[in-house]
Each structure stands twice: as structure tokens, then as C-alpha cells.
Design a protein around this motif. Structure first.
Motif, PDB file in Angstrom:
ATOM      1  N   ILE A  63      -1.847 -30.705  -7.120  1.00 41.02           N
ATOM      2  CA  ILE A  63      -2.055 -29.273  -6.885  1.00 41.02           C
ATOM      3  C   ILE A  63      -1.561 -28.519  -8.107  1.00 41.02           C
ATOM      4  CG2 ILE A  63      -1.551 -27.318  -5.388  1.00 41.02           C
ATOM      5  CD1 ILE A  63      -0.979 -29.273  -3.145  1.00 41.02           C
ATOM      6  N   PHE A 106      -8.861 -34.178   1.851  1.00 39.03           N
ATOM      7  CA  PHE A 106      -8.478 -35.188   0.870  1.00 39.03           C
ATOM      8  C   PHE A 106      -7.462 -36.186   1.444  1.00 39.03           C
ATOM      9  CE2 PHE A 106      -9.336 -32.213  -2.990  1.00 39.03           C
ATOM     10  CZ  PHE A 106     -10.700 -32.406  -2.811  1.00 39.03           C
ATOM     11  N   ARG A 107      -7.403 -36.299   2.751  1.00 40.27           N
ATOM     12  CA  ARG A 107      -6.357 -37.142   3.346  1.00 40.27           C
ATOM     13  C   ARG A 107      -6.502 -38.612   2.989  1.00 40.27           C
ATOM     14  NH1 ARG A 107     -10.090 -35.733   7.088  1.00 40.27           N
ATOM     15  NH2 ARG A 107     -11.022 -37.355   8.422  1.00 40.27           N
ATOM     16  N   ILE A 144      -3.103 -36.680  -4.676  1.00 36.05           N
ATOM     17  CA  ILE A 144      -3.621 -35.312  -4.669  1.00 36.05           C
ATOM     18  C   ILE A 144      -2.679 -34.469  -5.521  1.00 36.05           C
ATOM     19  CG2 ILE A 144      -4.242 -33.317  -3.267  1.00 36.05           C
ATOM     20  CD1 ILE A 144      -4.570 -35.204  -0.892  1.00 36.05           C
ATOM     21  N   VAL A 165       0.984 -36.383  -2.230  1.00 35.22           N
ATOM     22  CA  VAL A 165       0.610 -35.024  -2.632  1.00 35.22           C
ATOM     23  C   VAL A 165       1.715 -34.469  -3.521  1.00 35.22           C
ATOM     24  CG1 VAL A 165      -0.042 -32.725  -1.844  1.00 35.22           C
ATOM     25  CG2 VAL A 165      -0.601 -34.721  -0.447  1.00 35.22           C
ATOM     26  N   LYS A 214      -7.413 -39.715  -0.004  1.00 30.59           N
ATOM     27  CA  LYS A 214      -7.155 -39.899  -1.429  1.00 30.59           C
ATOM     28  C   LYS A 214      -5.768 -40.518  -1.627  1.00 30.59           C
ATOM     29  CE  LYS A 214     -10.896 -37.518  -2.688  1.00 30.59           C
ATOM     30  NZ  LYS A 214     -12.054 -38.096  -3.435  1.00 30.59           N
ATOM     31  N   CYS A 247     -13.268 -36.946 -10.828  1.00 27.78           N
ATOM     32  CA  CYS A 247     -12.611 -36.759  -9.531  1.00 27.78           C
ATOM     33  C   CYS A 247     -13.026 -35.419  -8.926  1.00 27.78           C
ATOM     34  CB  CYS A 247     -11.096 -36.828  -9.676  1.00 27.78           C
ATOM     35  SG  CYS A 247     -10.395 -35.588 -10.783  1.00 27.78           S
ATOM     36  N   ILE A 305      -6.557 -29.842  -6.626  1.00 27.47           N
ATOM     37  CA  ILE A 305      -6.618 -28.539  -5.949  1.00 27.47           C
ATOM     38  C   ILE A 305      -5.894 -27.531  -6.839  1.00 27.47           C
ATOM     39  CG2 ILE A 305      -5.976 -27.198  -3.908  1.00 27.47           C
ATOM     40  CD1 ILE A 305      -5.929 -29.781  -2.310  1.00 27.47           C
ATOM     41  N   LEU A 316      -6.222 -30.198   2.082  1.00 27.94           N
ATOM     42  CA  LEU A 316      -5.377 -31.402   2.175  1.00 27.94           C
ATOM     43  C   LEU A 316      -5.879 -32.340   3.277  1.00 27.94           C
ATOM     44  CD1 LEU A 316      -1.805 -29.861   1.710  1.00 27.94           C
ATOM     45  CD2 LEU A 316      -3.108 -31.221   0.069  1.00 27.94           C
ATOM     46  N   VAL A 325      -8.594 -39.883  -6.433  1.00 30.22           N
ATOM     47  CA  VAL A 325      -7.816 -38.775  -6.991  1.00 30.22           C
ATOM     48  C   VAL A 325      -8.495 -37.467  -6.626  1.00 30.22           C
ATOM     49  CG1 VAL A 325      -6.853 -37.733  -9.078  1.00 30.22           C
ATOM     50  CG2 VAL A 325      -7.032 -40.224  -8.898  1.00 30.22           C
ATOM     51  N   GLY A 326      -7.713 -36.507  -6.146  1.00 28.12           N
ATOM     52  CA  GLY A 326      -8.224 -35.187  -5.801  1.00 28.12           C
ATOM     53  C   GLY A 326      -7.388 -34.094  -6.458  1.00 28.12           C
TER      54      GLY A 326
END
Length: 442
Positions: free
Chosen positions: A311, A303-304, A309, A229, A306, A285, A263, A300, A260-261
């Protein structure tokens, strides 16, 4: 004037004794309360015409303290001294007058004694108006002395610098060259001090560039390789959202878009979510929006699985109070290990970079990302800030293309680019256009 003492069991009896002995013309000098009665000290000028003998009350016993009573004034002075208080006072006045006359005969000093201002005179406005011009003159003198001190300090610093230049001309030349490249004065003086004595100008310059390259810290394993992250923070207009899109696109090419995430915490800028959602739709994504620390923790957790991540945050200046709220939101999100990266424009002023790093260092920074390398005329300011704060450089961006214009930071590349910019925009500009600039100025 003569003094006598009278004793009684109370004040009324003592006063009666004074009246009986001395009459109505007696003057009460003092009174004192004893353990067995009252003592009164009375004074009189003339003996009474019919002075009756002193009668003691039969019921009042003789006070024990009369044996040890305080002696009278005549007893203290003795028979040879003056027998009245008025004579003593006249003698003291004559002594003071003689002392004043003796002081007046002495030659006065050039500095006049300061006149003591009484309380009544201090309240008068005229006394204040007399002192105001003197106070203004003193303040003006202080300002002039401070200005002279600053000028002298500047001149002494210049003389010291000239002395260093005469003793070590190569060091002075190299320091000036590094400062023209954008390196801060403190860092330039530090690295120049390591220059070997037995070397020429070109070898010394190459030595300094290599030394600066060794001082730049870079990440051994960047966030694209290790995943996890990562949050990108920085002032407004530094290109955080575009950098997030570049990182997400490269990660999607390497690991797949489903790993891929994205936020976003930017709820202040208009159409901020639409911009990053457009990038996410093109990349393929997932993207979500969080308003506070609780929503960020929930996302989060979603998306654990992914691999990466990213932000995105809102851009706040280093003096914006909303920055503290944003940093507290990131601190409260303890469900995941968040790596923080500071995004800064490489073409910013040196002081702006210093203040920005100091403001965002409230949370632990994993590294920094320099953007807009292609818009720079000097890279020395960014290099100085990274070296002095020991902040690793993770990525650099040199354009708006997604995802091409994103490179892993390399110390040798940064120093080489800084030297090229110095040669292109400082040396050639000053040498070729000096005459043209002078003509335009005329």
C-alpha cells in the motif's frame, strides 16, 4: 454629655418618653428591639429646666429585662472616671497625640516605610506613570540575571566537560569522534561509558562500532519473506512510491507477478496513480486506488489471495493535519493485519527524524526503511534515531534503479558505511583542506 435609656412597647412611646424627660435637645444614640418592647439610648448635655418626672404608662408592664439590663456608661466607668462621653474622646485623642510624639522622637530606619496608596490615588494616571520606570528597571534586571544564569550554566557545563576530559582523555576523544560521525550526544556518552579502561584508541574505537552494531535492531524475517499486507508511510519526497516499486519487483521475481498486488491511497499528488500504475504495468502486477477506509477494505478483500500486498500512501509532513486523517483511515481498516513501515531519508537532520518518528508512532510501526543512502555525508543521525526509538531497520535503498537498489538492512553494513563516510567526509576533508579553506576565507 450624659446617657440614659428608655423603654416602651413601641418606638412612638419610647420617643415620647425621651421628649418628655430630656426635651427636644436630646440626641438618639441607638435603638434596640426587645422581646417585650423597644429600648432607646439617648444623650443630653444639660439637665432640662423643667424636667418632669418619668411617668410610666399604666397599661405597659415593667419589662423583665430591666433587671438584667445592660449597665449605663456611668455605671461601667464608675464614680472616679469622667462622667461625659466628650471627656473620654478627648482623653483618647490626647493618648494618640502622645504616642505620635514618642514615635517621632525615635530615629527613623534607613528604609522608608511604604506609603499606602488609597483607592482614589490608585485611579489617578500620575501614580501609574511614577511606577512604570521602576517596573521597567525590574524587568531589565530580571533579564540580565537570566542571561547571567545561562552564561554561568554554560561555563559550568564546559568546566565539567573539561574535568571529564582531564580525568578520562580517551573517553572525551571518543565521544567527540562519535559526535563528528553524526551520533547524538546522549547515545555517544552512553556507549563510551562502556569502553574498557585498559585499551588503546584503535581497540576502543572498534569496540564502540561493534557496540553500536549490536544496538541496531533489524527484522529477522522481512516482508518479502513473510508476505502479507504492508503499508509504506513517511513525509513527502522520501521515495515511498519508488520503494514500493522496488519491493514489488523483487517479490514478482521471487513469487510471480500474479501474487503481488499494489494499492495507492495518494489522491493528493498530481499523477500519483499514473506513476505507480506505470510501475505495475512494467512489473505485471495488479494495481488499485482507494479513497477511504471502506474502499481499502474492499480492495484488501479482493486481493486476499495475493502473497504480498503493498500500500502506497501520500506524503505528509509531521505537522500536516491531513496526516491524522490518513492514519485514521489505516486504523479503521480492520479486515486485514496491516504491517506499517516508516520510510525516511537517511540524509535528514536528526531533529527532523525525531519529530517524524514521534508523529507516525500513533500507529504501531513494524519497522523503518532508510532511503537515499548514496546521498548521505553522514549516517550517524539515522542510526541514532533508530537506536533511541528502538525502531527496527528493514530495508535500505542506495539508488534509483528498480529493483536493484534495494537491500535488506544489515547492522554491520550500516555501521561500516557510517565509519567510511566519517573517514571520507570529516577526517580527510578537515585535514587536507584546512589550509585551503583558510586561504579562501582570507
Amino acid at each position: 454629655m450624659k446617657i440614659r435609656r428608655f423603654y416602651g412597647k413601641d418606638m412612638r412611646e419610647a420617643l415620647k418618653q425621651v421628649k418628655d424627660e430630656l426635651g427636644d435637645d436630646a440626641v438618639i444614640m441607638s435603638n434596640k428591639k426587645l422581646s417585650d418592647g423597644v429600648e432607646i439610648v439617648a444623650a443630653y448635655d444639660k439637665e432640662p429646666v423643667h424636667a418632669p418626672k418619668r411617668q410610666q404608662a399604666p397599661t405597659t408592664p415593667e419589662p423583665k429585662r430591666r433587671v438584667d439590663a445592660t449597665p449605663t456608661l456611668s455605671e461601667i466607668i464608675g464614680d472616679s472616671g469622667p462622667d461625659s462621653l466628650r471627656a473620654l474622646l478627648e482623653k483618647q485623642i490626647q493618648a494618640k497625640e502622645s504616642a505620635v510624639q514618642a514615635n517621632s522622637n525615635v530615629q527613623p530606619s534607613p528604609i522608608a516605610p511604604q506609603r499606602t496608596t488609597t483607592q482614589s490615588e490608585a485611579r489617578q494616571p500620575q501614580a501609574r506613570t511614577v511606577n512604570e520606570p521602576q517596573q521597567d528597571a525590574l524587568n531589565e534586571m530580571r533579564q540580565e540575571l537570566a542571561s547571567l544564569r545561562n552564561v554561568l550554566q554554560f561555563q559550568v557545563a564546559g568546566l565539567i566537560q573539561q574535568d571529564k576530559g582531564r580525568n578520562h582523555p580517551l573517553h572525551g576523544y571518543l565521544t567527540s569522534k562519535l559526535q563528528s560521525m553524526g551520533i547524538s550526544q546522549a547515545l555517544a556518552n552512553e556507549v563510551v561509558s562502556y569502553t574498557p579502561a585498559d585499551t588503546d584508541e584503535r581497540q576502543a574505537w572498534l569496540f564502540l562500532l561493534k557496540l553500536l552494531a549490536n544496538r541496531i535492531q533489524t527484522e529477522e524475517s522481512n516482508l518479502l519473506t513473510k508476505g502479507g499486507v504492508a503499508v509504506l508511510m513517511g513525509p513527502t519526497g522520501t521515495g515511498k512510491t519508488t520503494t514500493v516499486a522496488k519491493l514489488a519487483a523483487q517479490a514478482a521475481q521471487k513469487y510471480g507477478a500474479e501474487n503481488v498486488g499494489l494499492i495507492t491511497l495518494d489522491s493528493y499528488r498530481i499523477a500519483a496513480y499514473e506513476q505507480i500504475s506505470t510501475y505495475a504495468r512494467i512489473i505485471g502486477c495488479s494495481v488499485k486506488k482507494a479513497q477511504n477506509a471502506e474502499e481499502l477494505s474492499d480492495l484488501l478483500f479482493q486481493f486476499r489471495n495475493k502473497r504480498l500486498i503493498l500500500i502506497d500512501t501520500a506524503g505528509f509532513g509531521q505537522r500536516d493535519v491531513r496526516l491524522i486523517k490518513q492514519l485514521e483511515t489505516l486504523k479503521q481498516s480492520t479486515t486485514a493485519n496491516i504491517n506499517s513501515y516508516l520510510v525516511m531519508q537517511a540524509n535528514s537532520q536528526y531533529q527532523v527524524m525525531q519529530q517524524t518518528i514521534a508523529a507516525y508512532k500513533q500507529i504501531s510501526l513494524q519497522g523503518c526503511i532508510f532511503t537515499k543512502i548514496d546521498e548521505c555525508y553522514s549516517l550517524g543521525e539515522a542510526i541514532s534515531a533508530a537506536i533511541e526509538h528502538k525502531l527496527p531497520v528493514s530495508f535500505i535503498t542506495d539508488g534509483q534503479k528498480v529493483p536493484e537498489d534495494l537491500k535488506v538492512a544489515d547492522a554491520k553494513f550500516l555501521i561500516t558505511s557510517a565509519a567510511k563516510l566519517y573517514k571520507k567526509h570529516v577526517l580527510i576533508h578537515t585535514s587536507d583542506n584546512s589550509l585551503n579553506n583558510a586561504a579562501v576565507a582570507v
